[in-house]
Design a protein around this motif. Sequence first.
Motif, PDB file in Angstrom:
ATOM      1  N   SER A  71     -33.921   7.210  31.908  1.00 29.36           N
ATOM      2  CA  SER A  71     -33.866   8.125  33.049  1.00 29.36           C
ATOM      3  C   SER A  71     -32.669   9.058  32.961  1.00 29.36           C
ATOM      4  CB  SER A  71     -33.804   7.333  34.366  1.00 29.36           C
ATOM      5  OG  SER A  71     -34.970   6.572  34.553  1.00 29.36           O
ATOM      6  N   TYR A  72     -31.630   8.632  32.229  1.00 33.21           N
ATOM      7  CA  TYR A  72     -30.411   9.436  32.092  1.00 33.21           C
ATOM      8  C   TYR A  72     -30.427  10.324  30.844  1.00 33.21           C
ATOM      9  CZ  TYR A  72     -27.612   7.542  35.918  1.00 33.21           C
ATOM     10  OH  TYR A  72     -27.127   7.228  37.159  1.00 33.21           O
ATOM     11  N   ASP A  73     -31.567  10.396  30.152  1.00 33.56           N
ATOM     12  CA  ASP A  73     -31.613  11.177  28.912  1.00 33.56           C
ATOM     13  C   ASP A  73     -31.285  12.645  29.137  1.00 33.56           C
ATOM     14  OD1 ASP A  73     -32.170   8.983  27.425  1.00 33.56           O
ATOM     15  OD2 ASP A  73     -34.305   9.407  27.127  1.00 33.56           O
ATOM     16  N   ARG A  74     -31.569  13.143  30.341  1.00 36.71           N
ATOM     17  CA  ARG A  74     -31.300  14.562  30.620  1.00 36.71           C
ATOM     18  C   ARG A  74     -29.999  14.752  31.398  1.00 36.71           C
ATOM     19  NH1 ARG A  74     -36.116  16.155  34.031  1.00 36.71           N
ATOM     20  NH2 ARG A  74     -36.067  13.936  34.508  1.00 36.71           N
ATOM     21  N   ALA A  75     -29.219  13.692  31.512  1.00 41.92           N
ATOM     22  CA  ALA A  75     -27.965  13.761  32.271  1.00 41.92           C
ATOM     23  C   ALA A  75     -26.794  14.066  31.349  1.00 41.92           C
ATOM     24  CB  ALA A  75     -27.727  12.443  33.007  1.00 41.92           C
ATOM     25  N   ALA A  76     -25.648  14.363  31.949  1.00 42.41           N
ATOM     26  CA  ALA A  76     -24.450  14.697  31.184  1.00 42.41           C
ATOM     27  C   ALA A  76     -23.912  13.489  30.421  1.00 42.41           C
ATOM     28  CB  ALA A  76     -23.373  15.232  32.130  1.00 42.41           C
ATOM     29  N   ALA A  77     -24.239  12.298  30.876  1.00 42.30           N
ATOM     30  CA  ALA A  77     -23.818  11.079  30.193  1.00 42.30           C
ATOM     31  C   ALA A  77     -24.977  10.088  30.207  1.00 42.30           C
ATOM     32  CB  ALA A  77     -22.594  10.474  30.876  1.00 42.30           C
ATOM     33  N   HIS A  78     -25.219   9.450  29.084  1.00 41.22           N
ATOM     34  CA  HIS A  78     -26.325   8.504  28.988  1.00 41.22           C
ATOM     35  C   HIS A  78     -25.911   7.141  29.537  1.00 41.22           C
ATOM     36  CE1 HIS A  78     -28.598  11.456  26.888  1.00 41.22           C
ATOM     37  NE2 HIS A  78     -27.811  11.460  25.823  1.00 41.22           N
ATOM     38  N   LEU A  79     -26.905   6.400  29.975  1.00 36.14           N
ATOM     39  CA  LEU A  79     -26.667   5.091  30.572  1.00 36.14           C
ATOM     40  C   LEU A  79     -26.810   4.006  29.512  1.00 36.14           C
ATOM     41  CD1 LEU A  79     -26.267   3.431  33.207  1.00 36.14           C
ATOM     42  CD2 LEU A  79     -28.760   3.407  33.437  1.00 36.14           C
ATOM     43  N   HIS A  80     -25.852   3.081  29.495  1.00 36.38           N
ATOM     44  CA  HIS A  80     -25.861   1.983  28.531  1.00 36.38           C
ATOM     45  C   HIS A  80     -25.687   0.668  29.300  1.00 36.38           C
ATOM     46  CE1 HIS A  80     -25.385   4.923  25.247  1.00 36.38           C
ATOM     47  NE2 HIS A  80     -24.572   5.533  26.098  1.00 36.38           N
ATOM     48  N   LEU A  81     -26.787   0.064  29.682  1.00 36.51           N
ATOM     49  CA  LEU A  81     -26.731  -1.212  30.385  1.00 36.51           C
ATOM     50  C   LEU A  81     -26.337  -2.303  29.389  1.00 36.51           C
ATOM     51  CD1 LEU A  81     -29.999  -0.879  32.510  1.00 36.51           C
ATOM     52  CD2 LEU A  81     -27.649  -0.368  33.208  1.00 36.51           C
ATOM     53  N   ARG A  82     -25.470  -3.202  29.812  1.00 40.78           N
ATOM     54  CA  ARG A  82     -24.995  -4.239  28.898  1.00 40.78           C
ATOM     55  C   ARG A  82     -25.141  -5.615  29.544  1.00 40.78           C
ATOM     56  NH1 ARG A  82     -21.031   0.098  27.835  1.00 40.78           N
ATOM     57  NH2 ARG A  82     -21.341   0.760  25.662  1.00 40.78           N
ATOM     58  N   PRO A  83     -25.383  -6.644  28.721  1.00 44.25           N
ATOM     59  CA  PRO A  83     -25.489  -8.015  29.253  1.00 44.25           C
ATOM     60  C   PRO A  83     -24.113  -8.554  29.629  1.00 44.25           C
ATOM     61  CG  PRO A  83     -25.667  -8.029  26.859  1.00 44.25           C
ATOM     62  CD  PRO A  83     -25.648  -6.584  27.271  1.00 44.25           C
ATOM     63  N   GLN A  84     -24.118  -9.644  30.367  1.00 44.33           N
ATOM     64  CA  GLN A  84     -22.874 -10.207  30.894  1.00 44.33           C
ATOM     65  C   GLN A  84     -21.864 -10.506  29.800  1.00 44.33           C
ATOM     66  OE1 GLN A  84     -23.275 -13.985  32.942  1.00 44.33           O
ATOM     67  NE2 GLN A  84     -21.548 -13.520  34.272  1.00 44.33           N
ATOM     68  N   GLN A  85     -22.312 -11.060  28.682  1.00 44.17           N
ATOM     69  CA  GLN A  85     -21.389 -11.431  27.611  1.00 44.17           C
ATOM     70  C   GLN A  85     -20.650 -10.205  27.076  1.00 44.17           C
ATOM     71  OE1 GLN A  85     -23.238 -13.500  24.352  1.00 44.17           O
ATOM     72  NE2 GLN A  85     -21.300 -13.999  23.366  1.00 44.17           N
ATOM     73  N   GLU A  86     -21.353  -9.074  26.931  1.00 45.11           N
ATOM     74  CA  GLU A  86     -20.706  -7.857  26.437  1.00 45.11           C
ATOM     75  C   GLU A  86     -19.747  -7.286  27.470  1.00 45.11           C
ATOM     76  OE1 GLU A  86     -23.050  -4.816  24.678  1.00 45.11           O
ATOM     77  OE2 GLU A  86     -24.392  -6.229  23.659  1.00 45.11           O
ATOM     78  N   VAL A  87     -20.124  -7.340  28.722  1.00 47.64           N
ATOM     79  CA  VAL A  87     -19.249  -6.826  29.779  1.00 47.64           C
ATOM     80  C   VAL A  87     -17.973  -7.655  29.839  1.00 47.64           C
ATOM     81  CG1 VAL A  87     -19.023  -6.367  32.251  1.00 47.64           C
ATOM     82  CG2 VAL A  87     -21.195  -5.910  31.101  1.00 47.64           C
ATOM     83  N   GLN A  88     -18.110  -8.963  29.676  1.00 50.18           N
ATOM     84  CA  GLN A  88     -16.935  -9.833  29.760  1.00 50.18           C
ATOM     85  C   GLN A  88     -15.921  -9.503  28.663  1.00 50.18           C
ATOM     86  OE1 GLN A  88     -17.702 -13.461  31.359  1.00 50.18           O
ATOM     87  NE2 GLN A  88     -15.720 -14.384  30.954  1.00 50.18           N
ATOM     88  N   ARG A  89     -16.377  -9.006  27.541  1.00 51.85           N
ATOM     89  CA  ARG A  89     -15.466  -8.668  26.433  1.00 51.85           C
ATOM     90  C   ARG A  89     -14.461  -7.591  26.835  1.00 51.85           C
ATOM     91  NH1 ARG A  89     -18.419  -6.427  21.752  1.00 51.85           N
ATOM     92  NH2 ARG A  89     -16.306  -6.344  20.866  1.00 51.85           N
ATOM     93  N   PHE A  90     -14.807  -6.738  27.790  1.00 60.44           N
ATOM     94  CA  PHE A  90     -13.884  -5.682  28.202  1.00 60.44           C
ATOM     95  C   PHE A  90     -12.578  -6.253  28.759  1.00 60.44           C
ATOM     96  CE2 PHE A  90     -17.848  -3.067  28.572  1.00 60.44           C
ATOM     97  CZ  PHE A  90     -17.493  -2.094  27.651  1.00 60.44           C
ATOM     98  N   PHE A  91     -12.628  -7.458  29.286  1.00 63.51           N
ATOM     99  CA  PHE A  91     -11.437  -8.051  29.895  1.00 63.51           C
ATOM    100  C   PHE A  91     -10.469  -8.614  28.854  1.00 63.51           C
ATOM    101  CE2 PHE A  91     -14.595  -8.182  33.311  1.00 63.51           C
ATOM    102  CZ  PHE A  91     -13.865  -7.653  34.361  1.00 63.51           C
ATOM    103  N   GLY A  92     -10.912  -8.701  27.598  1.00 61.47           N
ATOM    104  CA  GLY A  92     -10.025  -9.163  26.531  1.00 61.47           C
ATOM    105  C   GLY A  92      -9.380 -10.490  26.879  1.00 61.47           C
ATOM    106  N   GLY A  93      -8.056 -10.545  26.769  1.00 64.62           N
ATOM    107  CA  GLY A  93      -7.332 -11.780  27.036  1.00 64.62           C
ATOM    108  C   GLY A  93      -6.867 -11.927  28.469  1.00 64.62           C
ATOM    109  N   GLY A  94      -7.404 -11.109  29.375  1.00 60.11           N
ATOM    110  CA  GLY A  94      -7.000 -11.201  30.771  1.00 60.11           C
ATOM    111  C   GLY A  94      -7.487 -12.475  31.439  1.00 60.11           C
TER     112      GLY A  94
END
Length: 277
Positions: free
Chosen positions: A219-242
């Motif tokens: 749905s975001y193909d025509r938008a200024a930025a594309h959407l990248h949905l990610r699973p929980q495990q990938e999202v958790q990686r953003f927190f690094g060693g926090g």
Amino acid sequence: MTEDRTWMQGTGERPPSADLHPEVAHPARVYDVWLGGKDNFASDRAVAEQLAALTPDVVNAARANRAFLGRAVRTVSALGVSQFLDIGTGIPAAGNTHQVAQQADPSARVAYVDNDPIVLTHARALMSGSGHGATTVTQADLRDPEAILAAPGVRDLLDFSRPIALMLVAVLHFIGDDQDPQGIVKRLLEALPTGSHLILTHGTGDTLPQELAQRAEQSYDRAAAHLHLRPQQEVQRFFGGGELLEPGLVLAPYWRPDGPLPEDAARLGIYAGIARY
């Protein structure tokens, strides 16, 4: 030059400028549609309506995301954090970061960063009034963390020797893997002192059938930025060693709710969490 601000009172669609590209949907303005705002173009409404038709829960997910922002700011404020770097702030709506933070602590400092000229125009108009504390608005792109960290509106306002809350709320899912979102977050966190926090939310397809999640991204193909949905495990990686605060990384309505959970809480595809460093 006198700026035409009649559209700010909701009297009509804003006059386009060369930088706005009204023919291209922008994530901040799509989000504004879901929150019931009026600061959006036909292109934004088309994407918002297309995605809402595919996944009707997306509107409530946007509102759950906004509600989490308020709870998150109050939480870190109570922990003694009084500085906020809010990247990808979106168009000002009720319960902005500076309003929540400065209600808890009038001395709180908030540096907003966004890459959409409409967001910048709105935020600066909001900042021109009275009733707020130390707050700045900077036009910059999350994909260039060095420029953000060097921007006068960030560097001159925030004291990088004291804890800062880095806010990446509903923005990282517009950064593709080829743009190294993990590296971007790591660089930003490296600039922050001990005692800082990361407040993060991220869209996910975990609550959707795979085919529907793919169609939502399209749905975001025509938008200024594309959407990248990610699973929980990938999202958790953003927190690094926090150190993740309880209850960890969960769907936004489940993060320390301050009222009854909505009936569709388990279907609202946006993860939320806070970590301390």
